[in-house]
Design a protein around this motif. Sequence first.
Motif, mmCIF file in Angstrom:
data_model
loop_
_atom_site.group_PDB
_atom_site.id
_atom_site.type_symbol
_atom_site.label_atom_id
_atom_site.label_comp_id
_atom_site.label_asym_id
_atom_site.label_seq_id
_atom_site.Cartn_x
_atom_site.Cartn_y
_atom_site.Cartn_z
ATOM 1 N N LYS A 1 0.937 -1.076 0.047
ATOM 2 C CA LYS A 1 0.037 0.024 -0.060
ATOM 3 C C LYS A 1 0.925 1.232 -0.018
ATOM 4 O O LYS A 1 1.726 1.363 0.915
ATOM 5 C CB LYS A 1 -0.902 -0.043 1.413
ATOM 6 C CG LYS A 1 -1.887 1.089 1.504
ATOM 7 C CD LYS A 1 -2.467 1.382 2.582
ATOM 8 C CE LYS A 1 -3.530 0.279 2.770
ATOM 9 N NZ LYS A 1 -4.433 0.479 4.159
ATOM 10 N N VAL A 2 0.860 2.046 -0.941
ATOM 11 C CA VAL A 2 1.535 3.422 -0.933
ATOM 12 C C VAL A 2 0.858 4.485 -0.360
ATOM 13 O O VAL A 2 -0.199 5.290 -0.851
ATOM 14 C CB VAL A 2 1.616 3.630 -2.398
ATOM 15 C CG1 VAL A 2 2.619 4.977 -2.428
ATOM 16 C CG2 VAL A 2 2.630 2.460 -3.219
ATOM 17 N N SER A 3 0.957 4.851 0.895
ATOM 18 C CA SER A 3 0.414 5.740 1.843
ATOM 19 C C SER A 3 1.391 6.768 2.049
ATOM 20 O O SER A 3 2.549 6.585 2.192
ATOM 21 C CB SER A 3 -0.156 5.058 3.093
ATOM 22 O OG SER A 3 -0.604 6.104 3.980
ATOM 23 N N PHE A 4 0.901 8.101 2.033
ATOM 24 C CA PHE A 4 1.982 9.169 2.225
ATOM 25 C C PHE A 4 0.972 10.506 2.797
ATOM 26 O O PHE A 4 -0.234 10.487 2.615
ATOM 27 C CB PHE A 4 2.610 9.689 1.016
ATOM 28 C CG PHE A 4 1.859 9.641 -0.292
ATOM 29 C CD1 PHE A 4 1.187 10.926 -0.484
ATOM 30 C CD2 PHE A 4 1.553 8.717 -1.110
ATOM 31 C CE1 PHE A 4 0.486 11.073 -1.670
ATOM 32 C CE2 PHE A 4 0.482 8.919 -2.216
ATOM 33 C CZ PHE A 4 0.256 9.936 -2.479
ATOM 34 N N HIS A 5 1.595 11.398 3.363
ATOM 35 C CA HIS A 5 0.921 12.633 3.647
ATOM 36 C C HIS A 5 0.363 13.409 2.530
ATOM 37 O O HIS A 5 1.209 13.402 1.574
ATOM 38 C CB HIS A 5 1.920 13.663 4.536
ATOM 39 C CG HIS A 5 1.191 14.812 5.183
ATOM 40 N ND1 HIS A 5 0.909 16.094 4.643
ATOM 41 C CD2 HIS A 5 0.767 14.676 6.280
ATOM 42 C CE1 HIS A 5 0.377 16.810 5.507
ATOM 43 N NE2 HIS A 5 0.243 15.961 6.571
ATOM 44 N N TRP A 6 -0.882 14.063 2.741
ATOM 45 C CA TRP A 6 -1.537 14.385 1.391
ATOM 46 C C TRP A 6 -0.739 15.801 0.836
ATOM 47 O O TRP A 6 -0.934 16.055 -0.252
ATOM 48 C CB TRP A 6 -2.881 14.875 1.933
ATOM 49 C CG TRP A 6 -2.589 16.117 3.185
ATOM 50 C CD1 TRP A 6 -2.757 15.956 4.229
ATOM 51 C CD2 TRP A 6 -2.480 17.345 2.856
ATOM 52 N NE1 TRP A 6 -2.729 17.167 5.156
ATOM 53 C CE2 TRP A 6 -2.605 18.092 3.998
ATOM 54 C CE3 TRP A 6 -2.470 18.316 1.654
ATOM 55 C CZ2 TRP A 6 -2.431 19.533 4.310
ATOM 56 C CZ3 TRP A 6 -2.294 19.627 1.751
ATOM 57 C CH2 TRP A 6 -2.231 20.217 2.988
ATOM 58 N N SER A 7 0.154 16.410 1.559
ATOM 59 C CA SER A 7 0.598 17.410 1.289
ATOM 60 C C SER A 7 1.755 17.342 0.105
ATOM 61 O O SER A 7 2.256 18.139 -0.504
ATOM 62 C CB SER A 7 1.377 18.087 2.483
ATOM 63 O OG SER A 7 2.482 17.569 2.872
ATOM 64 N N GLU A 8 2.026 15.903 -0.097
ATOM 65 C CA GLU A 8 3.075 15.569 -1.288
ATOM 66 C C GLU A 8 2.385 15.787 -2.471
ATOM 67 O O GLU A 8 3.244 15.614 -3.536
ATOM 68 C CB GLU A 8 3.609 14.201 -1.032
ATOM 69 C CG GLU A 8 4.302 13.971 0.316
ATOM 70 C CD GLU A 8 5.052 12.766 0.567
ATOM 71 O OE1 GLU A 8 5.270 11.862 -0.246
ATOM 72 O OE2 GLU A 8 5.268 12.108 1.589
ATOM 73 N N THR A 9 1.135 15.840 -2.528
ATOM 74 C CA THR A 9 0.557 16.180 -3.896
ATOM 75 C C THR A 9 0.675 17.764 -4.345
ATOM 76 O O THR A 9 0.535 17.938 -5.418
ATOM 77 C CB THR A 9 -0.882 15.898 -3.744
ATOM 78 O OG1 THR A 9 -1.507 16.764 -2.859
ATOM 79 C CG2 THR A 9 -1.358 14.531 -3.437
ATOM 80 N N MET A 10 1.101 18.425 -3.542
ATOM 81 C CA MET A 10 1.462 20.036 -3.632
ATOM 82 C C MET A 10 2.726 19.979 -4.411
ATOM 83 O O MET A 10 3.689 19.245 -4.251
ATOM 84 C CB MET A 10 1.537 20.832 -2.414
ATOM 85 C CG MET A 10 0.338 20.613 -1.462
ATOM 86 S SD MET A 10 0.577 21.347 0.171
ATOM 87 C CE MET A 10 0.821 23.260 -0.482
ATOM 88 N N LYS A 11 2.592 20.933 -5.469
ATOM 89 C CA LYS A 11 3.749 21.190 -6.398
ATOM 90 C C LYS A 11 4.933 21.618 -5.523
ATOM 91 O O LYS A 11 6.052 21.690 -5.872
ATOM 92 C CB LYS A 11 3.627 22.209 -7.636
ATOM 93 C CG LYS A 11 3.126 23.592 -7.067
ATOM 94 C CD LYS A 11 2.877 24.609 -8.392
ATOM 95 C CE LYS A 11 2.738 25.925 -7.781
ATOM 96 N NZ LYS A 11 2.414 27.025 -8.933
ATOM 97 N N GLU A 12 4.598 22.343 -4.502
ATOM 98 C CA GLU A 12 5.828 22.839 -3.637
ATOM 99 C C GLU A 12 6.575 21.609 -2.903
ATOM 100 O O GLU A 12 7.778 21.566 -2.187
ATOM 101 C CB GLU A 12 5.358 23.846 -2.464
ATOM 102 C CG GLU A 12 4.755 24.936 -3.073
ATOM 103 C CD GLU A 12 3.415 24.972 -3.362
ATOM 104 O OE1 GLU A 12 2.765 25.907 -3.897
ATOM 105 O OE2 GLU A 12 2.556 23.769 -3.147
ATOM 106 N N SER A 13 5.824 20.335 -3.039
ATOM 107 C CA SER A 13 6.547 19.318 -2.413
ATOM 108 C C SER A 13 6.915 18.325 -3.436
ATOM 109 O O SER A 13 7.570 18.901 -4.293
ATOM 110 C CB SER A 13 5.390 18.559 -1.384
ATOM 111 O OG SER A 13 5.916 17.402 -0.674
ATOM 112 N N PHE A 14 6.420 17.043 -3.470
ATOM 113 C CA PHE A 14 6.782 16.115 -4.633
ATOM 114 C C PHE A 14 5.974 16.283 -5.726
ATOM 115 O O PHE A 14 6.313 15.771 -7.017
ATOM 116 C CB PHE A 14 6.864 14.778 -4.049
ATOM 117 C CG PHE A 14 7.729 14.553 -2.804
ATOM 118 C CD1 PHE A 14 9.040 14.746 -3.109
ATOM 119 C CD2 PHE A 14 7.294 13.967 -1.693
ATOM 120 C CE1 PHE A 14 10.088 14.592 -2.017
ATOM 121 C CE2 PHE A 14 8.313 13.799 -0.641
ATOM 122 C CZ PHE A 14 9.730 13.799 -0.833
ATOM 123 N N GLY A 15 4.930 16.875 -5.600
ATOM 124 C CA GLY A 15 4.027 17.388 -6.703
ATOM 125 C C GLY A 15 3.216 15.769 -7.392
ATOM 126 O O GLY A 15 2.934 15.710 -8.560
#
Length: 113
Positions: free
Chosen positions: A17-31
């Motif tokens: 299962k590939v789980s991660f903090h929602w903020s990683e979807t932000m372009k300032e993060s990993f996008g």
Amino acid sequence: MNIHPCMTCGACCSFFKVSFHWSETMKESFGVPLELTTESGSHKSLMIGSDLIDPRCIAFKGIVGKDVSCSIYENRPSTCRSFKASFEDGIQDQRCDKARASKGLDILSLESW
């Protein structure tokens, strides 16, 4: 020059299962592309497909044990970035071993590198 074992494996992409903090979807993060994710709790996101009974990350391309790739490699989540193939850094990784064994692939060794 040997091909990196991950390029002909893909077991982890169709096992965990590939789980991660929602903020990683932000372009300032990993996008991580938002459209490839789903919510999982108040602060977590999941890659679509990775939470199924027979998991397969939506970004995974190819056939396990053959020629494989990640369609969002440059924007993959931290969970994927931190995953190492067994003995990649000279240390055995039981998660890699478990994923490979589940797909009938040989376990990597120091000699694999």
